[in-house]
Design a protein around this motif. Structure first.
Motif, PDB file in Angstrom:
ATOM      1  N   SER A 105       0.860  -1.188   0.000  1.00 22.12           N
ATOM      2  CA  SER A 105       0.000   0.000   0.000  1.00 22.12           C
ATOM      3  C   SER A 105       0.892   1.232   0.000  1.00 22.12           C
ATOM      4  N   ASN A 106       0.548   2.200  -0.851  1.00 20.52           N
ATOM      5  CA  ASN A 106       1.341   3.427  -0.956  1.00 20.52           C
ATOM      6  C   ASN A 106       2.833   3.124  -1.166  1.00 20.52           C
ATOM      7  N   HIS A 107       3.116   2.155  -2.018  1.00 18.57           N
ATOM      8  CA  HIS A 107       4.481   1.791  -2.419  1.00 18.57           C
ATOM      9  C   HIS A 107       5.311   1.205  -1.281  1.00 18.57           C
ATOM     10  N   LYS A 108       4.669   0.777  -0.221  1.00 14.28           N
ATOM     11  CA  LYS A 108       5.370   0.146   0.889  1.00 14.28           C
ATOM     12  C   LYS A 108       4.789  -1.247   1.110  1.00 14.28           C
ATOM     13  N   SER A 109       5.671  -2.227   1.309  1.00 12.20           N
ATOM     14  CA  SER A 109       5.242  -3.622   1.385  1.00 12.20           C
ATOM     15  C   SER A 109       5.675  -4.280   2.686  1.00 12.20           C
ATOM     16  N   GLN A 114       1.884 -17.199   8.529  1.00 14.34           N
ATOM     17  CA  GLN A 114       0.719 -17.793   9.181  1.00 14.34           C
ATOM     18  C   GLN A 114       0.447 -17.114  10.525  1.00 14.34           C
ATOM     19  N   HIS A 115      -0.840 -16.847  10.799  1.00 12.83           N
ATOM     20  CA  HIS A 115      -1.309 -16.224  12.033  1.00 12.83           C
ATOM     21  C   HIS A 115      -0.860 -14.765  12.176  1.00 12.83           C
ATOM     22  N   GLU A 116      -0.554 -14.127  11.051  1.00 17.33           N
ATOM     23  CA  GLU A 116      -0.277 -12.696  11.047  1.00 17.33           C
ATOM     24  C   GLU A 116      -1.288 -11.993  10.165  1.00 17.33           C
ATOM     25  N   LYS A 117      -1.490 -10.702  10.424  1.00 10.71           N
ATOM     26  CA  LYS A 117      -2.402  -9.935   9.602  1.00 10.71           C
ATOM     27  C   LYS A 117      -1.825  -8.557   9.310  1.00 10.71           C
ATOM     28  N   ALA A 118      -2.265  -7.992   8.203  1.00  8.97           N
ATOM     29  CA  ALA A 118      -1.903  -6.628   7.839  1.00  8.97           C
ATOM     30  C   ALA A 118      -3.165  -5.781   7.863  1.00  8.97           C
ATOM     31  N   VAL A 119      -3.029  -4.570   8.371  1.00  8.44           N
ATOM     32  CA  VAL A 119      -4.153  -3.638   8.429  1.00  8.44           C
ATOM     33  C   VAL A 119      -3.749  -2.358   7.715  1.00  8.44           C
ATOM     34  N   PRO A 127       1.002  -0.485   5.256  1.00  2.93           N
ATOM     35  CA  PRO A 127       0.308  -1.514   6.046  1.00  2.93           C
ATOM     36  C   PRO A 127       1.056  -1.816   7.336  1.00  2.93           C
ATOM     37  N   SER A 128       0.310  -2.076   8.396  1.00  2.47           N
ATOM     38  CA  SER A 128       0.928  -2.448   9.674  1.00  2.47           C
ATOM     39  C   SER A 128       0.718  -3.931   9.922  1.00  2.47           C
TER      40      SER A 128
END
Length: 213
Positions: A105-109, A114-119, A127-128
């Motif tokens: 998102s916004n040129h940042k990756s 497994q068992h992780e999420k990005a918001v 993304p965090s």
């Protein structure tokens, strides 16, 4: 994207029910209610999907053709894995069940395991990454609500979404109450009854609202 390719785009919308779809490469998609995917009728050079709403993807592995999902300005790229993507009210959430994905998102990756999420939120530049401990994201696939140290406010949000109701937590002291239980998706009343008895919460119905005290 689809205006630049020669193949005919396909669209699948779920409407008022959960829909299962198999893509041209054998990947499987479960669409939550009120969600839509658009994809090419054949995956020649790459596998690209446009998503609105929420869906669970079980992607067939093909290292030569990355699987790319575009959703609300966020790009999710995988080779073969299973994960959930949800976009609502300007917020996009990606939860990995197996394998790994890359979220941009916004040129940042960032890379998720497994068992992780990005918001990704509307006012966030990148993304965090966060840990994901419960399985609430899976409720529309499994018909169960699995809580593992899940705060009450989060469970209430999912119940409101699943049943189309308006549950309100009146006692702020109970908002962060940790819930450890699995509820089957058969009756909202029975779920609320178990919550009330187990966690000493009073459940009251007032008009269109359900009040938890």
């Amino acid at each position: 994207y689809f205006s630049q390719v020669r193949t005919t785009p396909m669209m699948v919308s779920s409407g008022q029910k959960v829909v299962n779809e198999t893509l041209p490469d054998g990947s499987r998609v479960t669409l939550n209610k009120q969600s839509t995917i658009v994809y090419a009728a054949s995956f020649e050079n790459e596998r690209r999907i446009k998503l609105e709403g929420e869906a669970f993807f079980d992607v067939a592995r093909d290292p030569a053709k990355p699987f790319v999902i575009a959703v609300n300005g966020v790009t999710v790229k995988v080779l073969g894995t299973s994960f959930n993507v949800k976009s609502a009210a300007g917020k996009t959430e990606v939860i990995v069940e197996t394998g790994a994905v890359e979220v941009t998102s916004n040129h940042k990756s960032i890379r998720l395991q497994q068992h992780e999420k990005a918001v990704v939120t509307g006012n966030r530049e990148a993304p965090s990454k966060q840990a994901n401990t419960d399985e609430l994201y899976n409720y529309y696939r499994t018909q169960t609500f699995v809580c593992n140290n899940t705060p009450l406010w989060k469970l209430v949000g999912i119940l409101n979404e699943a049943y189309g109701v308006n549950i309100v937590i009146a006692n702020n002291d109970k908002r962060d109450l940790q819930i450890n239980a699995t509820f089957t998706n058969n009756s909202l009343d029975s779920t609320l009854n178990v919550i009330g008895l187990t966690y000493e919460i009073t459940v009251e119905k007032q008009g269109s609202q359900i009040i938890l005290k």
